[in-house]
Scaffold this motif. Structure first.
Motif, PDB file in Angstrom:
ATOM      1  N   THR A   1       0.833  -1.202   0.000  1.00 32.46           N
ATOM      2  CA  THR A   1       0.000   0.000   0.000  1.00 32.46           C
ATOM      3  C   THR A   1       0.867   1.250   0.000  1.00 32.46           C
ATOM      4  OG1 THR A   1      -1.758  -1.126   1.210  1.00 32.46           O
ATOM      5  CG2 THR A   1      -1.797   1.272   1.212  1.00 32.46           C
ATOM      6  N   VAL A   2       0.580   2.149  -0.941  1.00 31.76           N
ATOM      7  CA  VAL A   2       1.271   3.437  -1.030  1.00 31.76           C
ATOM      8  C   VAL A   2       0.266   4.538  -0.730  1.00 31.76           C
ATOM      9  CG1 VAL A   2       2.518   5.046  -2.517  1.00 31.76           C
ATOM     10  CG2 VAL A   2       2.912   2.588  -2.751  1.00 31.76           C
ATOM     11  N   ALA A   3       0.543   5.332   0.290  1.00 26.50           N
ATOM     12  CA  ALA A   3      -0.295   6.483   0.622  1.00 26.50           C
ATOM     13  C   ALA A   3       0.401   7.747   0.132  1.00 26.50           C
ATOM     14  CB  ALA A   3      -0.530   6.570   2.127  1.00 26.50           C
ATOM     15  N   VAL A   4      -0.304   8.555  -0.645  1.00 25.54           N
ATOM     16  CA  VAL A   4       0.231   9.818  -1.147  1.00 25.54           C
ATOM     17  C   VAL A   4      -0.555  10.943  -0.486  1.00 25.54           C
ATOM     18  CG1 VAL A   4       0.773  11.194  -3.186  1.00 25.54           C
ATOM     19  CG2 VAL A   4       0.741   8.694  -3.349  1.00 25.54           C
ATOM     20  N   LEU A   5       0.133  11.845   0.208  1.00 22.58           N
ATOM     21  CA  LEU A   5      -0.544  12.918   0.927  1.00 22.58           C
ATOM     22  C   LEU A   5      -0.985  14.022  -0.024  1.00 22.58           C
ATOM     23  CD1 LEU A   5       1.436  13.434   4.269  1.00 22.58           C
ATOM     24  CD2 LEU A   5      -0.518  11.950   3.782  1.00 22.58           C
ATOM     25  N   ALA A   6      -2.255  14.370   0.054  1.00 24.98           N
ATOM     26  CA  ALA A   6      -2.794  15.493  -0.722  1.00 24.98           C
ATOM     27  C   ALA A   6      -3.089  16.624   0.264  1.00 24.98           C
ATOM     28  CB  ALA A   6      -4.057  15.077  -1.462  1.00 24.98           C
ATOM     29  N   LEU A   7      -2.035  17.339   0.664  1.00 27.32           N
ATOM     30  CA  LEU A   7      -2.172  18.435   1.616  1.00 27.32           C
ATOM     31  C   LEU A   7      -2.544  19.712   0.875  1.00 27.32           C
ATOM     32  CD1 LEU A   7       1.009  17.676   3.750  1.00 27.32           C
ATOM     33  CD2 LEU A   7      -1.341  16.853   4.115  1.00 27.32           C
ATOM     34  N   ASP A   8      -3.111  20.671   1.583  1.00 25.47           N
ATOM     35  CA  ASP A   8      -3.530  21.905   0.934  1.00 25.47           C
ATOM     36  C   ASP A   8      -2.316  22.611   0.316  1.00 25.47           C
ATOM     37  OD1 ASP A   8      -5.891  23.472   0.388  1.00 25.47           O
ATOM     38  OD2 ASP A   8      -4.937  25.064   1.546  1.00 25.47           O
ATOM     39  N   GLY A   9      -2.441  23.007  -0.958  1.00 28.07           N
ATOM     40  CA  GLY A   9      -1.340  23.625  -1.662  1.00 28.07           C
ATOM     41  C   GLY A   9      -0.407  22.626  -2.321  1.00 28.07           C
ATOM     42  N   VAL A  10      -0.847  21.380  -2.478  1.00 30.47           N
ATOM     43  CA  VAL A  10      -0.010  20.357  -3.094  1.00 30.47           C
ATOM     44  C   VAL A  10       0.234  20.692  -4.564  1.00 30.47           C
ATOM     45  CG1 VAL A  10      -1.939  18.868  -3.773  1.00 30.47           C
ATOM     46  CG2 VAL A  10       0.311  17.866  -3.346  1.00 30.47           C
ATOM     47  N   ILE A  11       1.430  20.351  -5.043  1.00 32.45           N
ATOM     48  CA  ILE A  11       1.756  20.538  -6.455  1.00 32.45           C
ATOM     49  C   ILE A  11       1.110  19.398  -7.256  1.00 32.45           C
ATOM     50  CG2 ILE A  11       3.597  20.701  -8.160  1.00 32.45           C
ATOM     51  CD1 ILE A  11       3.437  23.069  -6.264  1.00 32.45           C
ATOM     52  N   GLY A  12       0.290  19.748  -8.216  1.00 32.50           N
ATOM     53  CA  GLY A  12      -0.517  18.758  -8.913  1.00 32.50           C
ATOM     54  C   GLY A  12       0.277  17.654  -9.575  1.00 32.50           C
ATOM     55  N   LEU A  13       1.359  18.008 -10.283  1.00 33.28           N
ATOM     56  CA  LEU A  13       2.138  16.994 -10.992  1.00 33.28           C
ATOM     57  C   LEU A  13       2.804  16.026 -10.029  1.00 33.28           C
ATOM     58  CD1 LEU A  13       3.232  15.807 -13.590  1.00 33.28           C
ATOM     59  CD2 LEU A  13       5.040  17.526 -13.578  1.00 33.28           C
ATOM     60  N   GLU A  14       3.237  16.516  -8.874  1.00 32.77           N
ATOM     61  CA  GLU A  14       3.870  15.634  -7.898  1.00 32.77           C
ATOM     62  C   GLU A  14       2.862  14.657  -7.319  1.00 32.77           C
ATOM     63  OE1 GLU A  14       5.991  17.942  -5.012  1.00 32.77           O
ATOM     64  OE2 GLU A  14       7.016  19.140  -6.529  1.00 32.77           O
ATOM     65  N   LEU A  15       1.647  15.140  -7.048  1.00 38.27           N
ATOM     66  CA  LEU A  15       0.596  14.286  -6.507  1.00 38.27           C
ATOM     67  C   LEU A  15       0.186  13.218  -7.512  1.00 38.27           C
ATOM     68  CD1 LEU A  15      -1.665  13.592  -4.435  1.00 38.27           C
ATOM     69  CD2 LEU A  15      -3.031  15.389  -5.525  1.00 38.27           C
ATOM     70  N   THR A  16      -0.208  13.650  -8.706  1.00 37.87           N
ATOM     71  CA  THR A  16      -0.710  12.700  -9.689  1.00 37.87           C
ATOM     72  C   THR A  16       0.406  11.864 -10.304  1.00 37.87           C
ATOM     73  OG1 THR A  16      -0.600  14.399 -11.427  1.00 37.87           O
ATOM     74  CG2 THR A  16      -2.671  14.175 -10.238  1.00 37.87           C
ATOM     75  N   GLY A  17       1.603  12.454 -10.438  1.00 38.70           N
ATOM     76  CA  GLY A  17       2.717  11.695 -11.004  1.00 38.70           C
ATOM     77  C   GLY A  17       3.096  10.513 -10.135  1.00 38.70           C
ATOM     78  N   ALA A  18       3.170  10.723  -8.817  1.00 36.52           N
ATOM     79  CA  ALA A  18       3.487   9.615  -7.913  1.00 36.52           C
ATOM     80  C   ALA A  18       2.423   8.530  -8.003  1.00 36.52           C
ATOM     81  CB  ALA A  18       3.598  10.137  -6.479  1.00 36.52           C
ATOM     82  N   CYS A  19       1.162   8.942  -8.033  1.00 41.10           N
ATOM     83  CA  CYS A  19       0.075   7.963  -8.155  1.00 41.10           C
ATOM     84  C   CYS A  19       0.198   7.171  -9.450  1.00 41.10           C
ATOM     85  CB  CYS A  19      -1.281   8.663  -8.108  1.00 41.10           C
ATOM     86  SG  CYS A  19      -1.684   9.434  -6.528  1.00 41.10           S
ATOM     87  N   GLN A  20       0.519   7.867 -10.545  1.00 43.45           N
ATOM     88  CA  GLN A  20       0.592   7.221 -11.849  1.00 43.45           C
ATOM     89  C   GLN A  20       1.709   6.187 -11.903  1.00 43.45           C
ATOM     90  OE1 GLN A  20      -1.686   8.176 -14.303  1.00 43.45           O
ATOM     91  NE2 GLN A  20      -0.998   6.425 -15.496  1.00 43.45           N
ATOM     92  N   ILE A  21       2.862   6.520 -11.337  1.00 41.52           N
ATOM     93  CA  ILE A  21       3.991   5.585 -11.353  1.00 41.52           C
ATOM     94  C   ILE A  21       3.610   4.278 -10.664  1.00 41.52           C
ATOM     95  CG2 ILE A  21       6.306   5.132 -10.442  1.00 41.52           C
ATOM     96  CD1 ILE A  21       6.520   7.055 -12.677  1.00 41.52           C
ATOM     97  N   PHE A  22       3.119   4.376  -9.435  1.00 39.71           N
ATOM     98  CA  PHE A  22       2.819   3.159  -8.677  1.00 39.71           C
ATOM     99  C   PHE A  22       1.604   2.417  -9.234  1.00 39.71           C
ATOM    100  CE2 PHE A  22       5.181   5.677  -5.456  1.00 39.71           C
ATOM    101  CZ  PHE A  22       6.190   4.766  -5.205  1.00 39.71           C
ATOM    102  N   ALA A  23       0.598   3.144  -9.704  1.00 40.87           N
ATOM    103  CA  ALA A  23      -0.603   2.495 -10.230  1.00 40.87           C
ATOM    104  C   ALA A  23      -0.327   1.760 -11.531  1.00 40.87           C
ATOM    105  CB  ALA A  23      -1.711   3.524 -10.436  1.00 40.87           C
ATOM    106  N   THR A  24       0.724   2.159 -12.258  1.00 38.65           N
ATOM    107  CA  THR A  24       1.039   1.543 -13.547  1.00 38.65           C
ATOM    108  C   THR A  24       1.825   0.248 -13.392  1.00 38.65           C
ATOM    109  OG1 THR A  24       1.096   3.747 -14.556  1.00 38.65           O
ATOM    110  CG2 THR A  24       2.106   2.002 -15.809  1.00 38.65           C
ATOM    111  N   ALA A  25       2.465   0.048 -12.244  1.00 31.83           N
ATOM    112  CA  ALA A  25       3.312  -1.134 -12.043  1.00 31.83           C
ATOM    113  C   ALA A  25       2.458  -2.394 -11.933  1.00 31.83           C
ATOM    114  CB  ALA A  25       4.160  -0.959 -10.786  1.00 31.83           C
ATOM    115  N   THR A  26       2.728  -3.369 -12.797  1.00 36.98           N
ATOM    116  CA  THR A  26       1.988  -4.628 -12.785  1.00 36.98           C
ATOM    117  C   THR A  26       2.944  -5.808 -12.841  1.00 36.98           C
ATOM    118  OG1 THR A  26       1.765  -4.582 -15.200  1.00 36.98           O
ATOM    119  CG2 THR A  26      -0.045  -3.652 -13.913  1.00 36.98           C
ATOM    120  N   ASP A  27       2.468  -6.948 -12.384  1.00 38.58           N
ATOM    121  CA  ASP A  27       3.246  -8.171 -12.443  1.00 38.58           C
ATOM    122  C   ASP A  27       3.318  -8.661 -13.891  1.00 38.58           C
ATOM    123  OD1 ASP A  27       3.214 -11.368 -12.422  1.00 38.58           O
ATOM    124  OD2 ASP A  27       4.256 -10.665 -10.636  1.00 38.58           O
TER     125      ASP A  27
END
Length: 315
Positions: free
Chosen positions: A3-29
């Protein structure tokens, strides 16, 4: 599932938030096609202001509360505004629980405020390293690197270096083949070494002044005993001119870049073939199993055989 938790705090940089999610969500066996990470965005109830640089561009509501981050295996902290006492305590508690914590850009200030970086090496965006060192003198701030892996704590420079760090974590967890598949899917560089300089004074350019044809030639000829002289001859430059241009455009030297590519090739061969260690050493340009083992010990703190046992893929 990890499980990877990505913090979406107020004032978060959009690319950093969504980019981290995209990297981990794309990884498959590779064998089953199953996702390797359960990605959860955690934030305050009521929504979060998402920024592009310093301007709000949208508001988003995280599907998980901050408390859900405590049950994660990895916690990613992107850049955002000044952390609240609740967030600082959350990072402390996660660290006490043994959660692996990674920051992107000025997210390192949140980790430093929690005290988890005291006595440790850390980095952040090059424009904020001086401020990080001033505000947190107990942190050993490294100014000229893309990202730092300190085991349970990882920090990175600005925005896209955070993507490199997340891809590095995928590689660390599941091997080079999986990370390369993620990079190919997202059309990004499969590997940028963490030790590469983050601030390159001269931008990469296309055309006659580009190093891309030379770098392609180097990767095609990895198995050959390339020297700085032979690389410079291929580029029709003096060794001094090549070294100067290479560092200006990549932040590293030709031979350091070559060693990184050779390690990457060796890792792929260990994961995807049954070749012997001597054969892999030869095919990746290290010449002998002894030299290959030395580079693995220095760069990966393991041996080729252990790496193969950990990441070899059936078929």
């Amino acid at each position: 599932m990890h499980t990877v938790a990505v913090l979406a705090l107020d004032g978060v940089i959009g690319l950093e938030l969504t980019g981290a999610c995209q990297i981990f969500a794309t990884a498959t066996d590779p064998a089953s096609g199953q996702r390797l990470y359960d990605v959860r965005v955690c934030g305050d109830p009521g929504g979060t202001s998402v920024l592009a640089f310093d301007r709000p561009v949208l508001r988003a509501e995280a599907p998980y509360g901050l408390a859900a981050a405590l049950t994660a295996d990895t916690l990613v902290v992107p850049a955002a505004g000044e952390p609240s006492p609740e967030v600082v305590e959350l990072v402390r508690a996660a660290h006490r629980r043994g959660v692996r914590i990674a920051s992107i850009c000025t997210g390192a200030f949140t980790l430093a405020a929690a005290g988890v970086l005291d006595g440790r090496r850390a980095t952040t965006h090059w424009d904020h390293t001086t401020e990080l060192a001033r505000r947190h003198p107990a942190v050993e701030v490294v100014t000229d690197t893309l990202y730092l892996d300190e085991g349970d704590l990882l920090t990175s420079a600005g925005v896209t270096a955070g993507l490199d760090l997340c891809l590095h974590l995928v590689r660390r967890d599941h091997g080079s083949a999986v990370a390369t598949a993620v990079a190919r899917r997202l059309v990004m560089a499969p590997h940028r070494d963490g030790g590469q300089a983050q601030y390159v004074p001269t931008p990469v350019v296309e055309g006659n002044d580009s190093l891309e044809p030379l770098q392609h030639w180097m990767t095609v000829h990895l198995a050959e005993p390339l020297t700085l002289t032979s690389i410079a001859a291929q580029a029709s430059m003096s060794t001094r001119t090549l070294s100067r241009r290479f560092r200006a455009r990549t932040g590293t030297t030709p031979l350091q870049w070559l060693t990184t590519q050779r390690l990457h090739r060796a890792r792929e061969l260990l994961e995807t073939t049954d070749l012997g260690i001597d054969q892999i050493a030869s095919a990746s340009g290290f010449g002998s199993a002894l030299v290959l083992r030395q580079h693995f010990a220095r760069s990966l703190s393991t041996t080729p055989s252990r790496y193969r046992r950990a990441f070899a893929r059936p078929g």
